[in-house]
Design a protein around this motif. Sequence first.
Motif, mmCIF file in Angstrom:
data_model
loop_
_atom_site.group_PDB
_atom_site.id
_atom_site.type_symbol
_atom_site.label_atom_id
_atom_site.label_comp_id
_atom_site.label_asym_id
_atom_site.label_seq_id
_atom_site.Cartn_x
_atom_site.Cartn_y
_atom_site.Cartn_z
ATOM 1 N N PRO A 1 0.843 -1.202 0.000
ATOM 2 C CA PRO A 1 0.000 0.000 0.000
ATOM 3 C C PRO A 1 0.874 1.245 0.000
ATOM 4 N N ASN A 2 0.304 2.359 -0.397
ATOM 5 C CA ASN A 2 1.017 3.639 -0.346
ATOM 6 C C ASN A 2 0.783 4.233 1.039
ATOM 7 N N LYS A 3 1.696 3.961 1.952
ATOM 8 C CA LYS A 3 1.521 4.419 3.333
ATOM 9 C C LYS A 3 1.700 5.927 3.474
ATOM 10 N N ALA A 4 2.242 6.561 2.443
ATOM 11 C CA ALA A 4 2.400 8.016 2.483
ATOM 12 C C ALA A 4 1.143 8.733 2.004
ATOM 13 N N ALA A 5 0.185 8.000 1.443
ATOM 14 C CA ALA A 5 -1.035 8.627 0.932
ATOM 15 C C ALA A 5 -1.906 9.119 2.086
ATOM 16 N N GLU A 6 -2.742 10.105 1.791
ATOM 17 C CA GLU A 6 -3.564 10.734 2.810
ATOM 18 C C GLU A 6 -4.451 9.729 3.545
ATOM 19 N N GLY A 7 -4.345 9.740 4.869
ATOM 20 C CA GLY A 7 -5.210 8.935 5.720
ATOM 21 C C GLY A 7 -4.791 7.496 5.926
ATOM 22 N N VAL A 8 -3.820 6.997 5.157
ATOM 23 C CA VAL A 8 -3.497 5.564 5.192
ATOM 24 C C VAL A 8 -2.920 5.144 6.540
ATOM 25 N N VAL A 9 -1.974 5.905 7.087
ATOM 26 C CA VAL A 9 -1.386 5.506 8.372
ATOM 27 C C VAL A 9 -2.407 5.568 9.507
ATOM 28 N N GLY A 10 -3.496 6.284 9.287
ATOM 29 C CA GLY A 10 -4.570 6.341 10.277
ATOM 30 C C GLY A 10 -5.585 5.230 10.101
ATOM 31 N N GLY A 11 -5.386 4.375 9.071
ATOM 32 C CA GLY A 11 -6.276 3.242 8.869
ATOM 33 C C GLY A 11 -7.332 3.420 7.805
ATOM 34 N N ASN A 12 -7.266 4.525 7.041
ATOM 35 C CA ASN A 12 -8.232 4.754 5.965
ATOM 36 C C ASN A 12 -7.724 4.067 4.706
ATOM 37 N N ILE A 13 -8.492 3.104 4.208
ATOM 38 C CA ILE A 13 -8.064 2.303 3.066
ATOM 39 C C ILE A 13 -8.288 3.001 1.731
ATOM 40 N N THR A 14 -9.028 4.102 1.712
ATOM 41 C CA THR A 14 -9.459 4.751 0.474
ATOM 42 C C THR A 14 -8.322 5.028 -0.490
ATOM 43 N N ASN A 15 -7.224 5.596 -0.001
ATOM 44 C CA ASN A 15 -6.106 5.979 -0.869
ATOM 45 C C ASN A 15 -4.935 5.008 -0.807
ATOM 46 N N ALA A 16 -5.146 3.841 -0.210
ATOM 47 C CA ALA A 16 -4.023 2.926 0.057
ATOM 48 C C ALA A 16 -3.444 2.300 -1.193
ATOM 49 N N GLY A 17 -4.279 1.951 -2.159
ATOM 50 C CA GLY A 17 -3.773 1.246 -3.331
ATOM 51 C C GLY A 17 -3.198 -0.107 -2.936
ATOM 52 N N GLY A 18 -2.248 -0.606 -3.708
ATOM 53 C CA GLY A 18 -1.647 -1.913 -3.436
ATOM 54 C C GLY A 18 -2.573 -3.054 -3.832
ATOM 55 N N ASP A 19 -2.147 -4.269 -3.495
ATOM 56 C CA ASP A 19 -2.911 -5.478 -3.808
ATOM 57 C C ASP A 19 -3.512 -6.047 -2.535
ATOM 58 N N THR A 20 -4.725 -6.562 -2.639
ATOM 59 C CA THR A 20 -5.392 -7.166 -1.489
ATOM 60 C C THR A 20 -4.953 -8.627 -1.354
ATOM 61 N N ASP A 21 -4.293 -8.954 -0.238
ATOM 62 C CA ASP A 21 -3.902 -10.339 0.037
ATOM 63 C C ASP A 21 -5.078 -11.135 0.584
ATOM 64 N N ILE A 22 -5.876 -10.514 1.440
ATOM 65 C CA ILE A 22 -7.069 -11.159 1.976
ATOM 66 C C ILE A 22 -8.003 -10.065 2.499
ATOM 67 N N THR A 23 -9.301 -10.305 2.361
ATOM 68 C CA THR A 23 -10.298 -9.405 2.954
ATOM 69 C C THR A 23 -11.503 -10.236 3.353
ATOM 70 N N GLN A 24 -12.065 -9.912 4.508
ATOM 71 C CA GLN A 24 -13.244 -10.644 4.991
ATOM 72 C C GLN A 24 -14.075 -9.758 5.896
ATOM 73 N N SER A 25 -15.395 -9.811 5.702
ATOM 74 C CA SER A 25 -16.326 -9.110 6.572
ATOM 75 C C SER A 25 -16.964 -10.097 7.530
ATOM 76 N N PHE A 26 -17.074 -9.685 8.787
ATOM 77 C CA PHE A 26 -17.676 -10.503 9.828
ATOM 78 C C PHE A 26 -18.903 -9.783 10.375
ATOM 79 N N ASP A 27 -19.968 -10.534 10.633
ATOM 80 C CA ASP A 27 -21.167 -9.969 11.253
ATOM 81 C C ASP A 27 -20.950 -9.905 12.759
ATOM 82 N N ILE A 28 -21.018 -8.690 13.303
ATOM 83 C CA ILE A 28 -20.687 -8.452 14.700
ATOM 84 C C ILE A 28 -21.891 -7.854 15.433
ATOM 85 N N THR A 29 -22.067 -8.284 16.681
ATOM 86 C CA THR A 29 -23.069 -7.679 17.553
ATOM 87 C C THR A 29 -22.373 -7.151 18.788
#
Length: 199
Positions: A169-197
């Motif tokens: 990912p581009n860790k220098a992009a805006e918001g990335v080091v704060g956890g915002n994936i929007t500008n991260a780019g790069g390749d997704t190795d894994i992603t999963q959504s979990f239903d949480i209560t």
Amino acid sequence: MNTRKLLSTLIVGGILFASCSNDDDNPVPVNEEELITKMTVSLVNGGNTITLVVSDEDGADGPKEPVITVSGDLSANTTYTGSVELLNESETPVESINEEIEAEADEHQFFYETSSALNITTAYTDKESDYKKEDGTSFTTTNPVGLAFTVTTTGAGTGTFTVTLRHQPNKAAEGVVGGNITNAGGDTDITQSFDITVQ
């Protein structure tokens, strides 16, 4: 045969031969994507541990559907210590993908996203300099990696908690080091959504 035609043919043939002959002398190394068959996210508060698990024996690109489990509900107004473990269970012995992530900490980052219905915030608690490169030296950079993090709940709610690992990912992009994936780019190795209560 016309001498000019003969010379032209020899020159063109020589150029084609020369341009093809060196193709295999310096092959470009291929960094093959690791097969991830299991991701376990552990959320710990005191003696209480909630695990979010996705098992996918043929990986994200295989035809088999993943098995997703969430061991329990989160408590409201609580902070959990989080960690992630990635495995390739198709290998014997089982391969820990965490080791590769740690050795390439500057090229990996986890992102934690929650749906608006969930009253949850997350924060990184590790950084690149916590890990060692393959040569045994430590990283000097302090960008987040996300193998360790916290989850803090407030009010009750139900929604999705998505865990994504990005490679390069581009860790220098805006918001990335704060956890915002929007500008991260790069390749997704894994992603999963979990239903949480949260209750």
